[in-house]
Enzyme design. Sequence first.
Site, PDB file in Angstrom:
ATOM      1  N   ASP A   1      -5.012  -2.800 -19.348  1.00  0.00           N
ATOM      2  CA  ASP A   1      -4.986  -3.012 -20.796  1.00  0.00           C
ATOM      3  C   ASP A   1      -6.302  -2.561 -21.424  1.00  0.00           C
ATOM      4  O   ASP A   1      -6.325  -1.973 -22.508  1.00  0.00           O
ATOM      5  CB  ASP A   1      -4.733  -4.499 -21.109  1.00  0.00           C
ATOM      6  CG  ASP A   1      -3.422  -4.976 -20.505  1.00  0.00           C
ATOM      7  OD1 ASP A   1      -2.424  -4.247 -20.609  1.00  0.00           O
ATOM      8  OD2 ASP A   1      -3.403  -6.055 -19.894  1.00  0.00           O
TER       9      ASP A   1
ATOM     10  N   SER B   1       0.657  -7.571  -9.053  1.00  0.00           N
ATOM     11  CA  SER B   1       2.124  -7.705  -9.137  1.00  0.00           C
ATOM     12  C   SER B   1       2.533  -8.477 -10.393  1.00  0.00           C
ATOM     13  O   SER B   1       1.986  -9.541 -10.697  1.00  0.00           O
ATOM     14  CB  SER B   1       2.662  -8.455  -7.919  1.00  0.00           C
ATOM     15  OG  SER B   1       2.033  -8.002  -6.739  1.00  0.00           O
ATOM     16  N   ASN B   2       3.530  -7.941 -11.089  1.00  0.00           N
ATOM     17  CA  ASN B   2       4.024  -8.566 -12.316  1.00  0.00           C
ATOM     18  C   ASN B   2       5.104  -9.609 -12.056  1.00  0.00           C
ATOM     19  O   ASN B   2       5.773  -9.522 -11.025  1.00  0.00           O
ATOM     20  CB  ASN B   2       4.596  -7.473 -13.234  1.00  0.00           C
ATOM     21  CG  ASN B   2       3.541  -6.919 -14.159  1.00  0.00           C
ATOM     22  OD1 ASN B   2       2.741  -7.668 -14.706  1.00  0.00           O
ATOM     23  ND2 ASN B   2       3.541  -5.594 -14.332  1.00  0.00           N
TER      24      ASN B   2
ATOM     25  N   HIS C   1      -1.120 -10.509 -19.658  1.00  0.00           N
ATOM     26  CA  HIS C   1      -0.685  -9.130 -19.406  1.00  0.00           C
ATOM     27  C   HIS C   1       0.817  -8.989 -19.630  1.00  0.00           C
ATOM     28  O   HIS C   1       1.578  -8.739 -18.701  1.00  0.00           O
ATOM     29  CB  HIS C   1      -1.082  -8.684 -17.997  1.00  0.00           C
ATOM     30  CG  HIS C   1      -0.632  -7.285 -17.685  1.00  0.00           C
ATOM     31  ND1 HIS C   1      -1.178  -6.180 -18.306  1.00  0.00           N
ATOM     32  CD2 HIS C   1       0.329  -6.816 -16.866  1.00  0.00           C
ATOM     33  CE1 HIS C   1      -0.567  -5.094 -17.883  1.00  0.00           C
ATOM     34  NE2 HIS C   1       0.361  -5.449 -16.996  1.00  0.00           N
TER      35      HIS C   1
ATOM     36  N   ALA D   1       0.797  -1.233   0.000  1.00  0.00           N
ATOM     37  CA  ALA D   1       0.000   0.000   0.000  1.00  0.00           C
ATOM     38  C   ALA D   1       0.826   1.279   0.000  1.00  0.00           C
ATOM     39  O   ALA D   1       0.290   2.361  -0.246  1.00  0.00           O
ATOM     40  CB  ALA D   1      -0.937  -0.002   1.214  1.00  0.00           C
TER      41      ALA D   1
ATOM     42  N   ARG E   1      -6.430   1.294 -21.292  1.00  0.00           N
ATOM     43  CA  ARG E   1      -5.602   1.860 -22.377  1.00  0.00           C
ATOM     44  C   ARG E   1      -6.283   1.664 -23.719  1.00  0.00           C
ATOM     45  O   ARG E   1      -6.327   2.580 -24.554  1.00  0.00           O
ATOM     46  CB  ARG E   1      -4.240   1.170 -22.407  1.00  0.00           C
ATOM     47  CG  ARG E   1      -3.332   1.599 -21.285  1.00  0.00           C
ATOM     48  CD  ARG E   1      -2.011   0.842 -21.348  1.00  0.00           C
ATOM     49  NE  ARG E   1      -1.115   1.307 -20.312  1.00  0.00           N
ATOM     50  CZ  ARG E   1      -0.333   0.530 -19.586  1.00  0.00           C
ATOM     51  NH1 ARG E   1      -0.330  -0.785 -19.790  1.00  0.00           N
ATOM     52  NH2 ARG E   1       0.466   1.037 -18.672  1.00  0.00           N
TER      53      ARG E   1
ATOM     54  N   GLY F   1       3.387   1.847  -1.976  1.00  0.00           N
ATOM     55  CA  GLY F   1       4.111   1.969  -3.239  1.00  0.00           C
ATOM     56  C   GLY F   1       3.472   2.954  -4.205  1.00  0.00           C
ATOM     57  O   GLY F   1       2.495   3.643  -3.881  1.00  0.00           O
TER      58      GLY F   1
ATOM     59  N   ASP G   1       2.302  -2.861   4.208  1.00  0.00           N
ATOM     60  CA  ASP G   1       3.525  -2.761   3.409  1.00  0.00           C
ATOM     61  C   ASP G   1       4.693  -3.120   4.310  1.00  0.00           C
ATOM     62  O   ASP G   1       4.541  -3.206   5.537  1.00  0.00           O
ATOM     63  CB  ASP G   1       3.703  -1.342   2.818  1.00  0.00           C
ATOM     64  CG  ASP G   1       4.559  -1.338   1.551  1.00  0.00           C
ATOM     65  OD1 ASP G   1       5.720  -1.784   1.609  1.00  0.00           O
ATOM     66  OD2 ASP G   1       4.072  -0.900   0.502  1.00  0.00           O
TER      67      ASP G   1
END
Length: 405
Positions: free
Chosen positions: A190, A158-159, A217, A28, A193, A30, A53
Site C-alpha cells: 500500500d 497471506s490475505n 490492508h 515459496a 503504491r 507461488g 511450499d
Amino acid sequence: MEGSSSLQQVSCRAKGGAPGFKVAILGAAGGIGQPLAMLMKMNPLVSVLHLYDVVNSPGVTADISHMDTGAVVISLSLSLWGHVLLYNVNHGLVRGFLGQSQLEDALIGMDLVIIPAGVPRKPGMTRDDLFNINAGIVKTLCEGITKCCPDAIVNLISNPVNSTVPIAAEVFKKAGTYDPKRLLGVTMLDVVRANTFVAEVMGLDPREVDVPVVGGHAGVTILPLLSQVKPPCSFTPEETDYLTSRIQNGGTEVVEDFLYLFLSCSLLGSAWLYLQPIRISELPSITEEHNTLSCLTDDSNFFVHMSEAKAGAGSATLSMAYAAVKFADACLRGLRGDASVIQCAFVASQVTELPFFASKVRLGRTGIDEIYPLGPLNVYERVGLEKAKKELAESIQKGVSFIKK
Ligand code: NAD
Ligand code: LMR
C-alpha cells in the site's frame, strides 16, 4: 554420463563464514514466493534461505540456487539416495522443503519467516472471501513456527491480512510463544503504491516520496495520510479523492478488468476530476484491448486509463515481491541493529482502541521497538479513519474467533 554426479560423492565446501540471517519463505513456489525468493537470494543480509511450499519447491530451489549471489556453499553429499534430494533440495545458501512433513525442518533456527502461502483473489472477490481457505493455511504454518522458531520475526502476507494477523497472534498465544513485537502484517505494498501514485500526480521521483498508509490492508481500511506526505505536498479535493480511491483499490486494479475514466480540466493544466472505475467487460466495444493503455479523446477533455489486468490469473505478485523484500530487508536491518529503520505495518497496537492497526513502526533487534501515533489528521482522514476502524474491528474479530472456537 550426464547426471552421473548424482550417484557419486560430491563435496562442496563453505567459503568463509558469511554473516547474515536465516530466512524462510512459506509459499515459496507461488506467484509472490518465486520472485520474493529470487530477491531474497540477492540480499547480502541473508546467509541461509529456506524455500517451503506444498508444490514445486525443489524446482524453484534448484533454479534460484544457480544465481551467483551470496557466499556460502554448505558441504553437500549426494549418494545413491541422491534422488531424495529432489524432495529436500540442499543447494547451500538455498534449501527447498516440500510438503507438510518438511515444514518443521524448513523452520528450525530461522530468524525471519515470510508467509505468502495461500490462495489469491479472482475478479469479483474481496480479500475476505479468501478467509475460509487461507485461515487454515496460516494456522498450520504458525503452529510450525511456535514449535521450531518461536523467536523468529514473522512477516505475514497471506490475505485477508486484517484477519490472518489476529489468527497468527491467537495461535502463538495458545502455544505460549506470542511476542507482539515479532508479528507483522505486511502492508508495504500500500505504501509502495501510494508513493508511486502520489509521485505521478505531483511529477516527483517516487523514490523521494513517503506516504504513511495506516489502518489495515483491504478497501476502506487502507488509509493513506496524504496530509503527512513527504516532501510536503498540497492536493486539491479532487486529487485527494482520486489518490485515496486509487490506493485503496490498487489490489483490485491488478485483479480485475477495470477502466478508469477521468475528466481532465485542460484549462487548469494538470487537475483531474476522478469519476469512477468501470468494468471493461461491461464495455464490449473495447474488450479487445489488453494490458494497460492510455488514450486521449479528440477534444482532450477525457483521459481514459484501461487495464484488463490479470483478469482471473491472480493478484499482485511482482510489486508484492518487491514490497515484501523492501519490508523484509527493513526487518533484517533492524535485527542487525541499524538505527531509525521505520516502516508501516499491521501490528498489535494501542494507537487506536482496536487490538491491531497499521501505522509506522520502528524496527530493532527484537522486532518492533516503537509504534508511532498517527499524528495530526485532517477532516477527510478522520472520516476515513472511522470507516476503516468499523471494518477492521469485524475482520480482527473474525480472525480471533477462528482460533478461539
Ligand atoms: P499463488 O497461488 O500464486 O501462490 C501461493 C502459494 O502458496 C502456492 O505456491 C501454493 O502452493 C502455496 N501454498 C498453498 N497452501 C500452502 C500451505 N499449506 N503451505 C505452504 N504453501 C502453501 O498466490 P500469490 O499470488 O503468491 O498470493 C499469495 C497470497 O498473498 C494470497 O493470499 C494473496 O491474496 C496474498 N497477497 C497479499 C498481499 C499483501 O499486500 N499483503 C499482496 C498480494 C497478495
Ligand atoms: C493487493 O493489495 O494487491 C493484495 O492484497 C492482493 C489483492 O487481493 O488485492
